[in-house]
Write a protein that holds these residues in place. Structure first.
Motif, PDB file in Angstrom:
ATOM      1  N   ASN A   1      -6.961  31.212 -17.518  1.00  0.00           N
ATOM      2  CA  ASN A   1      -6.577  30.835 -18.883  1.00  0.00           C
ATOM      3  C   ASN A   1      -5.633  29.632 -18.883  1.00  0.00           C
ATOM      4  OD1 ASN A   1      -7.052  33.977 -18.844  1.00  0.00           O
ATOM      5  ND2 ASN A   1      -7.501  33.290 -20.917  1.00  0.00           N
ATOM      6  N   ILE A   2      -4.774  29.552 -17.858  1.00  0.00           N
ATOM      7  CA  ILE A   2      -3.871  28.399 -17.753  1.00  0.00           C
ATOM      8  C   ILE A   2      -4.663  27.119 -17.526  1.00  0.00           C
ATOM      9  CG2 ILE A   2      -2.051  27.349 -16.352  1.00  0.00           C
ATOM     10  CD1 ILE A   2      -0.989  30.170 -15.821  1.00  0.00           C
ATOM     11  N   ILE A   3      -5.689  27.199 -16.677  1.00  0.00           N
ATOM     12  CA  ILE A   3      -6.522  26.023 -16.415  1.00  0.00           C
ATOM     13  C   ILE A   3      -7.242  25.575 -17.686  1.00  0.00           C
ATOM     14  CG2 ILE A   3      -8.682  25.340 -15.287  1.00  0.00           C
ATOM     15  CD1 ILE A   3      -7.690  26.606 -12.770  1.00  0.00           C
ATOM     16  N   LEU A   4      -7.709  26.537 -18.466  1.00  0.00           N
ATOM     17  CA  LEU A   4      -8.324  26.194 -19.748  1.00  0.00           C
ATOM     18  C   LEU A   4      -7.305  25.525 -20.674  1.00  0.00           C
ATOM     19  CD1 LEU A   4     -10.538  29.308 -20.606  1.00  0.00           C
ATOM     20  CD2 LEU A   4     -11.313  27.074 -19.797  1.00  0.00           C
ATOM     21  N   SER A   5      -6.102  26.054 -20.688  1.00  0.00           N
ATOM     22  CA  SER A   5      -5.072  25.564 -21.610  1.00  0.00           C
ATOM     23  C   SER A   5      -4.591  24.166 -21.253  1.00  0.00           C
ATOM     24  CB  SER A   5      -3.883  26.529 -21.619  1.00  0.00           C
ATOM     25  OG  SER A   5      -4.266  27.820 -22.031  1.00  0.00           O
ATOM     26  N   VAL A   6      -4.401  23.883 -19.954  1.00  0.00           N
ATOM     27  CA  VAL A   6      -3.802  22.618 -19.540  1.00  0.00           C
ATOM     28  C   VAL A   6      -4.689  21.441 -19.926  1.00  0.00           C
ATOM     29  CG1 VAL A   6      -4.813  22.428 -17.213  1.00  0.00           C
ATOM     30  CG2 VAL A   6      -2.500  21.551 -17.642  1.00  0.00           C
ATOM     31  N   PHE A   7      -5.977  21.677 -20.075  1.00  0.00           N
ATOM     32  CA  PHE A   7      -6.913  20.615 -20.465  1.00  0.00           C
ATOM     33  C   PHE A   7      -6.515  19.984 -21.798  1.00  0.00           C
ATOM     34  CE2 PHE A   7     -10.596  19.369 -22.984  1.00  0.00           C
ATOM     35  CZ  PHE A   7     -11.320  18.561 -22.123  1.00  0.00           C
ATOM     36  N   TYR A   8      -5.977  20.783 -22.711  1.00  0.00           N
ATOM     37  CA  TYR A   8      -5.777  20.334 -24.086  1.00  0.00           C
ATOM     38  C   TYR A   8      -4.478  19.558 -24.302  1.00  0.00           C
ATOM     39  CZ  TYR A   8      -9.758  23.272 -24.888  1.00  0.00           C
ATOM     40  OH  TYR A   8     -11.007  23.812 -24.827  1.00  0.00           O
ATOM     41  N   VAL A   9      -3.567  19.638 -23.376  1.00  0.00           N
ATOM     42  CA  VAL A   9      -2.324  18.870 -23.529  1.00  0.00           C
ATOM     43  C   VAL A   9      -2.594  17.376 -23.428  1.00  0.00           C
ATOM     44  CG1 VAL A   9      -0.006  18.497 -22.640  1.00  0.00           C
ATOM     45  CG2 VAL A   9      -0.976  20.819 -22.653  1.00  0.00           C
ATOM     46  N   PRO A  10      -3.188  16.880 -22.332  1.00  0.00           N
ATOM     47  CA  PRO A  10      -3.519  15.437 -22.300  1.00  0.00           C
ATOM     48  C   PRO A  10      -4.620  15.077 -23.290  1.00  0.00           C
ATOM     49  CG  PRO A  10      -4.478  16.560 -20.410  1.00  0.00           C
ATOM     50  CD  PRO A  10      -3.577  17.555 -21.081  1.00  0.00           C
ATOM     51  N   TYR A  11      -5.444  16.052 -23.659  1.00  0.00           N
ATOM     52  CA  TYR A  11      -6.524  15.796 -24.611  1.00  0.00           C
ATOM     53  C   TYR A  11      -5.956  15.344 -25.953  1.00  0.00           C
ATOM     54  CZ  TYR A  11     -11.115  16.441 -26.784  1.00  0.00           C
ATOM     55  OH  TYR A  11     -12.308  16.237 -27.436  1.00  0.00           O
ATOM     56  N   VAL A  12      -4.856  15.954 -26.362  1.00  0.00           N
ATOM     57  CA  VAL A  12      -4.221  15.586 -27.630  1.00  0.00           C
ATOM     58  C   VAL A  12      -3.322  14.362 -27.469  1.00  0.00           C
ATOM     59  CG1 VAL A  12      -2.575  16.336 -29.365  1.00  0.00           C
ATOM     60  CG2 VAL A  12      -4.343  17.891 -28.598  1.00  0.00           C
ATOM     61  N   LEU A  13      -2.541  14.340 -26.394  1.00  0.00           N
ATOM     62  CA  LEU A  13      -1.610  13.230 -26.193  1.00  0.00           C
ATOM     63  C   LEU A  13      -2.332  11.915 -25.925  1.00  0.00           C
ATOM     64  CD1 LEU A  13       1.093  14.978 -23.947  1.00  0.00           C
ATOM     65  CD2 LEU A  13       1.161  14.565 -26.424  1.00  0.00           C
ATOM     66  N   GLY A  14      -3.475  11.970 -25.259  1.00  0.00           N
ATOM     67  CA  GLY A  14      -4.170  10.741 -24.897  1.00  0.00           C
ATOM     68  C   GLY A  14      -5.047  10.169 -25.983  1.00  0.00           C
ATOM     69  N   ALA A  15      -5.468  10.990 -26.930  1.00  0.00           N
ATOM     70  CA  ALA A  15      -6.440  10.532 -27.927  1.00  0.00           C
ATOM     71  C   ALA A  15      -5.942   9.396 -28.824  1.00  0.00           C
ATOM     72  CB  ALA A  15      -6.906  11.708 -28.781  1.00  0.00           C
ATOM     73  N   PRO A  16      -4.747   9.500 -29.438  1.00  0.00           N
ATOM     74  CA  PRO A  16      -4.326   8.395 -30.317  1.00  0.00           C
ATOM     75  C   PRO A  16      -4.207   7.041 -29.613  1.00  0.00           C
ATOM     76  CG  PRO A  16      -3.069  10.374 -30.796  1.00  0.00           C
ATOM     77  CD  PRO A  16      -3.830  10.653 -29.548  1.00  0.00           C
ATOM     78  N   PRO A  17      -3.495   6.944 -28.465  1.00  0.00           N
ATOM     79  CA  PRO A  17      -3.419   5.623 -27.825  1.00  0.00           C
ATOM     80  C   PRO A  17      -4.762   5.117 -27.323  1.00  0.00           C
ATOM     81  CG  PRO A  17      -2.391   7.300 -26.427  1.00  0.00           C
ATOM     82  CD  PRO A  17      -2.644   7.928 -27.750  1.00  0.00           C
ATOM     83  N   LEU A  18      -5.586   6.001 -26.749  1.00  0.00           N
ATOM     84  CA  LEU A  18      -6.895   5.564 -26.277  1.00  0.00           C
ATOM     85  C   LEU A  18      -7.814   5.203 -27.441  1.00  0.00           C
ATOM     86  CD1 LEU A  18      -7.562   8.049 -23.314  1.00  0.00           C
ATOM     87  CD2 LEU A  18      -7.018   5.613 -23.182  1.00  0.00           C
ATOM     88  N   GLY A  19      -7.674   5.928 -28.561  1.00  0.00           N
ATOM     89  CA  GLY A  19      -8.445   5.583 -29.753  1.00  0.00           C
ATOM     90  C   GLY A  19      -8.069   4.214 -30.287  1.00  0.00           C
ATOM     91  N   MET A  20      -6.781   3.912 -30.273  1.00  0.00           N
ATOM     92  CA  MET A  20      -6.327   2.591 -30.724  1.00  0.00           C
ATOM     93  C   MET A  20      -6.810   1.491 -29.785  1.00  0.00           C
ATOM     94  SD  MET A  20      -2.449   3.656 -31.866  1.00  0.00           S
ATOM     95  CE  MET A  20      -2.197   5.091 -32.917  1.00  0.00           C
ATOM     96  N   LEU A  21      -6.819   1.768 -28.479  1.00  0.00           N
ATOM     97  CA  LEU A  21      -7.368   0.804 -27.524  1.00  0.00           C
ATOM     98  C   LEU A  21      -8.858   0.606 -27.769  1.00  0.00           C
ATOM     99  CD1 LEU A  21      -5.607   1.831 -24.170  1.00  0.00           C
ATOM    100  CD2 LEU A  21      -5.255  -0.277 -25.480  1.00  0.00           C
ATOM    101  N   GLY A  22      -9.532   1.691 -28.150  1.00  0.00           N
ATOM    102  CA  GLY A  22     -10.944   1.584 -28.474  1.00  0.00           C
ATOM    103  C   GLY A  22     -11.192   0.690 -29.666  1.00  0.00           C
ATOM    104  N   LYS A  23     -10.313   0.755 -30.659  1.00  0.00           N
ATOM    105  CA  LYS A  23     -10.423  -0.125 -31.818  1.00  0.00           C
ATOM    106  C   LYS A  23     -10.137  -1.569 -31.415  1.00  0.00           C
ATOM    107  CE  LYS A  23     -10.146  -1.851 -36.002  1.00  0.00           C
ATOM    108  NZ  LYS A  23     -11.367  -2.382 -36.631  1.00  0.00           N
ATOM    109  N   LYS A  24      -9.162  -1.766 -30.533  1.00  0.00           N
ATOM    110  CA  LYS A  24      -8.746  -3.116 -30.129  1.00  0.00           C
ATOM    111  C   LYS A  24      -9.801  -3.812 -29.264  1.00  0.00           C
ATOM    112  CE  LYS A  24      -4.973  -5.612 -27.827  1.00  0.00           C
ATOM    113  NZ  LYS A  24      -4.756  -6.554 -28.938  1.00  0.00           N
ATOM    114  N   PHE A  25     -10.308  -3.092 -28.250  1.00  0.00           N
ATOM    115  CA  PHE A  25     -11.244  -3.703 -27.302  1.00  0.00           C
ATOM    116  C   PHE A  25     -12.708  -3.390 -27.598  1.00  0.00           C
ATOM    117  CE2 PHE A  25      -7.244  -3.287 -24.912  1.00  0.00           C
ATOM    118  CZ  PHE A  25      -7.060  -4.611 -24.545  1.00  0.00           C
TER     119      PHE A  25
END
Length: 501
Positions: free
Chosen positions: A93-117
């Motif tokens: 369950n911990i392995i399942l859970s840890v996936f979602y921390v970077p999933y949320v933290l990484g989405a906004p900056p990577l999404g903005m980079l996606g808009k830029k590039f």
């Protein structure tokens, strides 16, 4: 006041410009505004078909691999992953859970980079990344190694779906978007079904130095990486640079988006301006619905094999029995999305999807599944119906109501991961002590489904009432197709703005 409607979207080829009595101070409309129409109806149809044939199959396959790489852990668990890697207590369950921390933290900056590039560049790079981490899972030998790999897998997958949604909004008009997103998103359901079938075949591998579940990660990761290389050279940056369009088609594509999707086509990203989306109260209602969607969505995605296992079948049959519910979910998604586009309504179909979720989980939690296997198995179909349709229609709903491209990217990059981060809830309610019945998890998931239906219904009602209020101020009913989106940059702050219901 005299006003002649301009017929719009795909159902007309007639241009009828409208005029407004300027003695009406409430109208705030200019004379001779070009409405959201396209002169050559047949040319528009042909252009959409080109986009459909060139973009949707590739994007659907990309998302299929995305879903495979994210959701194959449940299949691997049924073949002894926990035992082979010597997991203790709730480490799975911990392995399942840890996936979602970077999933949320990484989405906004990577999404903005996606808009830029540009999504056409960033999407294949993200795909190559999560394919590589899936392959590396073959080398994991313990809990620590698996947790590290899931962390980086979550980061590389974080902005993928939001960027695909944004990418499609730059090719399709608002009334065309839901069914295209549904075709794309159906790949997720097909991936879950295909993963079950692939697992059945792979788990039959014997007399090898590798555990059979390792081959599952090796095969899926390798296919993902190879397809990412193809997508990098295949996807067009925009309609204006698409090599498969001629000059007249490029002009038509630009016009379509300018009048019925974006306030400014290919607008440069401005962070300060884009963050103004959080000044709109409806933003928080959309995010609340995403939260309610996330728990059932992730519960089905991550734990459907375990839910079906309660019926008492062996490992092979359990994985095989996950196929039909996932396929039916894809079919229901397409039915509701096409109907939604046809009626130009999002809210009612989102509510219906949530009700499917609520009823399906309630049935499974309250009956004796061993005595009523057919009813219980039907309930798993309803679970898949209820998690597929709202996910696509909700993203389409708020993208339809945000003409500003930067604000659209920001909200999508937060809303979609927010739904996925609710996997933290799902992975911590489906616990080993409550197995195999998982009653607390089933009841909790159904409660989120009921709450989502209530919030979506309230938001849809608000939009209806607010449109009516705006029409009363104008003095007559204004169809949203009469005003091009290039005039609606500031959204609800503009008098001509009408909610896409």
């Amino acid at each position: 006041m005299s006003l002649h409607k301009a017929q719009a979207m795909e159902d007309t080829d007639v241009k009828v410009p409208y005029t407004v009595d300027q003695d009406d101070p409430e109208s705030h409309l200019d004379i001779n505004i070009e409405p959201a129409y396209v002169v050559d109806h047949h040319a528009e149809r042909a252009l959409c078909r080109k986009f459909d044939y060139r973009l949707l199959p590739v994007l659907a396959l990309m998302y299929l691999f995305n879903a495979l790489d994210k959701g194959n852990l449940g299949n691997a668990k049924t073949d002894g992953l926990e035992k082979d890697l010597h997991f203790k207590s709730n480490q799975y369950n911990i392995i399942l859970s840890v996936f979602y921390v970077p999933y949320v933290l990484g989405a906004p900056p990577l999404g903005m980079l996606g808009k830029k590039f540009g999504p056409s560049v960033v999407l294949p790079i993200l795909m190559a990344s999560f394919g590589s981490f899936t392959i590396l899972t073959v080398a994991a030998t313990n809990f620590g190694g698996m947790m590290a790999l899931r962390w980086f897998l979550g980061m590389s997958e974080s902005a993928f779906f939001p960027l695909v949604i944004y990418y499609l909004t730059t090719f399709y008009r608002r009334g065309e978007l839901a069914r295209r997103l549904a075709i794309f998103y159906a790949a997720s359901n097909i991936a879950n079904a295909f993963s079950g079938l692939l697992a059945v075949g792979v788990f039959r591998i014997t007399n090898t130095s590798l555990y059979p579940w390792r081959y599952l990660f090796l095969i899926e990761g390798s296919l993902t990486l190879l397809f990412a290389l193809f997508a990098f050279f295949y996807l067009p940056g925009s309609a204006a640079t698409a090599k498969f369009l001629n000059e007249s088609e490029k002009k038509l594509a630009y016009h379509r988006i300018q009048v019925d999707s974006s306030s400014t086509v290919d607008e440069k990203f401005n962070l300060k301006d884009s963050l103004k989306i959080f000044n709109q109260p409806t933003t928080y209602a959309f995010l609340a619905i995403e939260i309610c969607l996330g728990v059932p969505l992730q519960s089905v995605s991550l734990f459907l094999p375990q839910i079906v296992a309660r019926l008492g079948y062996d490992t092979i049959k359990t994985n095989l029995y996950t196929v039909a519910p996932n396929i039916s979910g894809a079919v229901m998604l397409l039915v509701l999305a096409f109907t939604s586009d046809y009626t130009r309504r999002r809210g009612p179909f989102i509510v219906l999807g949530f009700l499917f979720t609520f009823i399906g989980f309630i049935i499974y939690a309250t009956i004796d599944v061993l005595e009523q296997k057919h009813v219980a198995y039907f309930a798993t179909f309803m679970m898949c119906w209820g998690t597929s349709a709202p996910s696509v229609l909700l993203s389409t709903w708020y993208n339809n109501n945000i003409p500003h491209e930067g604000r659209r990217v920001v909200l999508t990059s937060i809303g979609v991961p927010l739904a996925n981060v609710m996997g933290l809830v799902s992975s911590n309610i489906f616990t080993n002590p409550t197995a195999p019945k998982y009653i607390p998890a089933l009841v909790t998931t159904s409660a989120f489904g009921g709450a989502g239906a209530a919030i979506a219904a309230c938001l849809a009602l608000f939009m209806v009432l607010d449109n009516a209020r705006r029409d009363r101020r104008l003095g007559r009913k204004l169809d949203i197709r009469e005003v091009p989106t290039e005039r609606l940059r500031d959204g609800p702050g503009v008098a001509e703005f009408r909610w896409f219901l």
